[in-house]
Design an enzyme around this catalytic site. Structure first.
Site, PDB file in Angstrom:
ATOM      1  N   HIS A 248       0.772  -1.106   0.214  1.00 47.80           N
ATOM      2  CA  HIS A 248       0.092   0.076   0.008  1.00 47.80           C
ATOM      3  C   HIS A 248       0.976   1.189   0.024  1.00 47.80           C
ATOM      4  O   HIS A 248       1.854   1.098   0.775  1.00 47.80           O
ATOM      5  CB  HIS A 248      -1.044   0.032   1.195  1.00 47.80           C
TER       6      HIS A 248
ATOM      7  N   ASP B 271      -7.966  -4.905  -0.155  1.00 51.42           N
ATOM      8  CA  ASP B 271      -8.431  -5.906  -1.317  1.00 51.42           C
ATOM      9  C   ASP B 271      -8.099  -7.349  -1.112  1.00 51.42           C
ATOM     10  O   ASP B 271      -8.791  -8.153  -1.705  1.00 51.42           O
ATOM     11  CB  ASP B 271      -7.940  -5.323  -2.745  1.00 51.42           C
TER      12      ASP B 271
END
Length: 390
Positions: free
Chosen positions: A265, A319
């Site tokens: 991320h 996700d």
């Protein structure tokens, strides 16, 4: 020669460049914390509902009981879409991606509600209600239409999350399934200055209508580098196929410098707090609906990546486990990103409203790298062209 008139650094992708001031949400990437209006996401996922969270994000504070009831009722009353929107969805190719259908239909709403009275609080609230209410209806309608079925009318006896699952599957979901999906919406509702939110702000700064703002954000979210990762993460688990193949798969990805979907991320350098909550939600679903064998692969994949890449700050993001949750709820893979969009409408609208309060159109500059004072050459004198001797 490059243009030297600008004495500023070029930062690709505006990485870490502040483009706005906001009080909507905050991320602490080093500690793995996310807050909406100062309230930790862990608190909201446990105690709130999506509609209450949307109210918090958009209006800046938690609603009173009467305010929440009124907001819920307004959204419930506006779930139905115009028949011309429904007819438009029937004209879309059944092979089209649901995100393209959603972007088009979101923009089309502006044709029916084109007042664009941005200084009117009543117009602002009406737009908020219509978009929150009708985006899920359009997603569910397209899913049924592309399979040759008529859309299911909203069920006024069901709350926001349960109604969407009902419209999608034509069955009233279990209380746990509805609760899990509602919490998924909370987790995806907002995440500071991400790419689609920035897209929404740029569009909003022109003072166009909110339907165009949301359509712009949906189009940005559709890209695989932003909203499509949950779909890709589940496909990755399917490709790996078994726990025994996980280590070899990871090693091959590392050797080939290949991205491992659902991991890493731009902000979080520890495990995404939303991923931890989603993992727990997945386990709750497995207890009621049956175990998913892909979960064993996911656990081993997370363990191996933490071992190989944890020192580089690469951990599971939102996700990774959201795909498993949606899969267990019976949601098709190509609807994972529309699920993201249904939730993120709340955050986009919050930023849209905040942008209007002190609007200034976005007008960045560039660093020119081309030539100057180039002569125009006739077409017969250009490279690759032959002169006609006749």
């Amino acid at each position: 020669m490059p243009d030297s008139s600008y004495q500023c650094d070029y930062i690709p992708g505006l990485s870490n460049v502040p483009v706005a001031q906001s009080s909507i949400s905050h991320v602490d990437g080093q500690r793995g914390r996310l807050e909406y209006r100062g309230i930790p996401i862990t608190e909201l996922a446990e105690k709130s509902s999506f509609i209450e969270t949307a109210y918090l994000l958009i209006w800046g504070e938690l609603p009173t009981r009467s305010e929440l009831e009124a907001f819920n009722q307004e959204i419930q009353q506006h779930r139905r879409i115009k028949y011309r929107i429904r007819d438009m969805l029937k004209c879309f190719p059944e092979t089209g991606h649901p995100m393209d259908a959603l972007q088009t239909s979101a923009a089309a709403l502006g044709l029916f509600y084109a007042q664009r009275d941005l200084n009117n609080p009543d117009y602002i609230r009406q737009a908020v209600v219509q978009l929150l209410a009708q985006i899920p209806t359009m997603v569910a309608a397209f899913e049924l239409i592309r399979h040759g079925n008529d859309p299911v009318m909203p069920n006024d006896d069901l709350d926001y999350a349960a109604n969407f699952l009902y419209m999608l599957t034509e069955q009233v979901p279990s209380p746990l399934a509805a609760q899990v999906f509602d919490r998924c919406l909370i987790l995806h509702a907002e995440h500071t200055m991400n790419t689609s939110t920035f897209s929404a702000l740029v569009t909003a700064s022109t003072l166009t209508d909110p339907y165009g703002v949301i359509a712009s954000a949906v189009g940005t979210l559709a890209g695989p580098l932003h909203g499509g990762a949950a779909e890709d993460a589940l496909e990755m688990l399917e490709t790996i196929g078994s726990v025994e193949k996980v280590s070899a798969y990871v090693d091959q990805c590392i050797e080939n410098h290949q991205k491992i979907m659902g991991f890493g991320h731009r902000v979080y350098k520890v495990k995404d707090p939303r991923a931890s909550i989603l993992q727990n939600l997945a386990e709750q679903l497995f207890a009621e609906l049956g175990y998913d064998p892909y979960y064993d692969i996911a656990l081993e994949l997370e363990r191996v990546i933490e071992d190989r890449l944890g020192s580089k700050g690469i951990y599971a993001n939102v996700d990774f486990y959201s795909g498993l949750v949606y899969h267990r709820l019976g949601i098709p893979k190509d609807l994972f990103t529309p699920m993201f969009a249904i939730a993120r409408v709340a955050g986009w609208l919050a930023h849209w409203k905040e942008q209007l309060e002190a609007n200034r159109i976005f007008r960045p500059t560039q660093i020119y790298t081309g030539e100057h004072q180039m002569a125009y050459r006739p077409i017969t004198q250009r490279s690759g062209q032959q002169v006609d001797a006749n």
